[in-house]
Scaffold this motif. Sequence first.
Motif, PDB file in Angstrom:
ATOM      1  N   PHE A 432       2.218  12.607  -2.018  1.00 45.07           N
ATOM      2  CA  PHE A 432       1.983  11.341  -2.768  1.00 45.07           C
ATOM      3  C   PHE A 432       0.522  10.766  -2.084  1.00 45.07           C
ATOM      4  O   PHE A 432       0.534  11.004  -0.852  1.00 45.07           O
ATOM      5  N   TYR A 433      -0.272  10.087  -2.928  1.00 43.82           N
ATOM      6  CA  TYR A 433      -1.556   9.647  -2.275  1.00 43.82           C
ATOM      7  C   TYR A 433      -1.778   8.373  -2.732  1.00 43.82           C
ATOM      8  O   TYR A 433      -1.860   8.235  -4.006  1.00 43.82           O
ATOM      9  N   VAL A 434      -2.147   7.523  -2.138  1.00 43.82           N
ATOM     10  CA  VAL A 434      -2.854   6.242  -2.414  1.00 43.82           C
ATOM     11  C   VAL A 434      -3.993   5.940  -1.646  1.00 43.82           C
ATOM     12  O   VAL A 434      -3.844   5.677  -0.408  1.00 43.82           O
ATOM     13  N   GLY A 435      -5.200   5.982  -1.976  1.00 38.24           N
ATOM     14  CA  GLY A 435      -6.451   5.647  -1.301  1.00 38.24           C
ATOM     15  C   GLY A 435      -6.633   6.675  -0.421  1.00 38.24           C
ATOM     16  O   GLY A 435      -6.320   8.029  -0.622  1.00 38.24           O
ATOM     17  N   ASP A 436      -6.676   6.326   1.043  1.00 32.32           N
ATOM     18  CA  ASP A 436      -6.950   7.283   1.997  1.00 32.32           C
ATOM     19  C   ASP A 436      -5.488   7.718   2.696  1.00 32.32           C
ATOM     20  O   ASP A 436      -5.588   8.397   3.654  1.00 32.32           O
ATOM     21  N   HIS A 437      -4.404   7.245   2.007  1.00 34.37           N
ATOM     22  CA  HIS A 437      -3.176   7.530   2.750  1.00 34.37           C
ATOM     23  C   HIS A 437      -2.269   8.495   1.944  1.00 34.37           C
ATOM     24  O   HIS A 437      -2.512   8.746   0.666  1.00 34.37           O
ATOM     25  N   PHE A 438      -1.488   9.514   2.479  1.00 37.03           N
ATOM     26  CA  PHE A 438      -1.006  10.338   1.848  1.00 37.03           C
ATOM     27  C   PHE A 438       0.659  10.592   2.656  1.00 37.03           C
ATOM     28  O   PHE A 438       0.760  10.042   3.815  1.00 37.03           O
ATOM     29  N   LEU A 439       1.558  11.104   1.761  1.00 35.05           N
ATOM     30  CA  LEU A 439       2.972  11.311   2.316  1.00 35.05           C
ATOM     31  C   LEU A 439       3.359  12.324   1.752  1.00 35.05           C
ATOM     32  O   LEU A 439       3.353  12.829   0.527  1.00 35.05           O
ATOM     33  N   GLU A 440       3.729  13.408   2.604  1.00 35.06           N
ATOM     34  CA  GLU A 440       4.396  14.720   2.201  1.00 35.06           C
ATOM     35  C   GLU A 440       5.872  14.431   2.229  1.00 35.06           C
ATOM     36  O   GLU A 440       6.689  14.263   3.212  1.00 35.06           O
ATOM     37  N   ILE A 441       6.537  15.047   1.344  1.00 36.94           N
ATOM     38  CA  ILE A 441       8.177  14.971   1.106  1.00 36.94           C
ATOM     39  C   ILE A 441       8.533  16.191   1.825  1.00 36.94           C
ATOM     40  O   ILE A 441       8.405  17.307   1.301  1.00 36.94           O
ATOM     41  N   ARG A 442       9.473  16.223   2.790  1.00 35.89           N
ATOM     42  CA  ARG A 442       9.914  17.556   3.268  1.00 35.89           C
ATOM     43  C   ARG A 442      11.376  17.699   3.070  1.00 35.89           C
ATOM     44  O   ARG A 442      11.665  18.848   3.549  1.00 35.89           O
TER      45      ARG A 442
END
Length: 464
Positions: A432-442
Amino acid sequence: MDTDATVDVEISGDGLQAAVGKATPARGGGRPMTAQALGELLARRGVIRGIDPAALDLVARRMHDREDVHGMVLARGDAAQDGVDGRLEFLFRTERSVGEAKADGRIDFHERHAIQTVKAGDVLARVHSPVAGTPGRDVLGNPIPPREGQVATLRTGQNVELSPDGSEYRAKIDGMVNYSSQVLSVTATFEHRGDVDLASGNLKVDRGSLVIAGTVRAGFSVTVEQDLTVGEAIESATIVVGGDVHVGRGVLMHEGDGRIQAGGSVQARFAQNARIVAGGDLVIDNDLTRCDVQVGGRVVATAGKGRILGGRIRCGEGVEAREIGSEAGTPTHVYIGLERLDLEALAKERETLETLARKIDAAIGTREPREILERTPPERREAVVELMKKRQVAIARCEEIASGIQEEKERVARESRARVKVSQTIHPGTWFYVGDHFLEIRRAIHACQVFLDHEQKAIRHGPL
């Protein structure tokens, strides 16, 4: 020591109440407070309306018994009764149906009834007049105006007229009724029986909407000014539509071939390897598989299987789905927020144009155009006219840039509040990406939502 009873009268900020403020009972042989004395106090404060004799008596008795009377209301004004706003009564569906309910309780997603046809002269909406308000008066006798009911208005597009008495909106032609972005219009609908293939060639509709009964075959193109309805499927074709696209079955493309570009929303039962760009929502009943999607609204996959498998999804207002990714870890990328405008470049362009306008003003003045030309020698008038045109274009562009910058800031703020909501599972391999932020679902997470935590400045997930 003998002291007379005293009362301070307090009048509320809105003038609708006069009440007891500070109250001191009589002491010794001092004069007690009476209802008559309270009435005189009110008169001295200018209170002339809504005086309650029973309340005056009660305050006087309680003060005699040395009971607390602070805040007791002595007079009440009459509040204004606000008017009721007028309203519009639409005589057609303003919400799109997700399908038609059958007798056995199932939903037939083929029958969305997205197109509603009307005939010339049909009433599309009725205008109900507002109800006038009733004025009030405060305790000092001052009038209190009500908020008057507002007249209901409607922006009309093509082929819609308001009746002479202003009570009804009517269709001017036979066609399809459309209510989008608060604009009501009726458009001509063209129907193509069969497929778009070698027999028909490419289709282009410059005005109105198009209904295709069959399939748009690979390699062909369809261009429509307004809405497109395809009864069967869209293969690897090029679709460019100003409004909405409704596909009865699905979109099946080869990777890199074909695209759908819509100014409004796109609806289909499934999409595979498709490139879809839409200004509104993308609504998928079953699987969205390995697609490249960019929509200004939401991606919705909550009916049927409701799965997003692989590909890249970019949206402005969030995602709602049953499942994202797969147990096999298919890479799936979800971006919240569209490509950002270069605000710095726009600001520099506006500064350059403003400088140009100021230089032109310094050269020819800021009087009315006619006065400037009257003061200009004949041999220079043509050049001055050109300068005036340049200034007008520069000013118009500056206004356009200012509006664009403001709209972009509002859009970015909206997008930062968007969420991804998944009723079943988000699988590992999803990003997931919002602007400069991201999150990987592990690891698999269930029945959750993904959002930007503004305080922590990070993307987080939590329960629905």
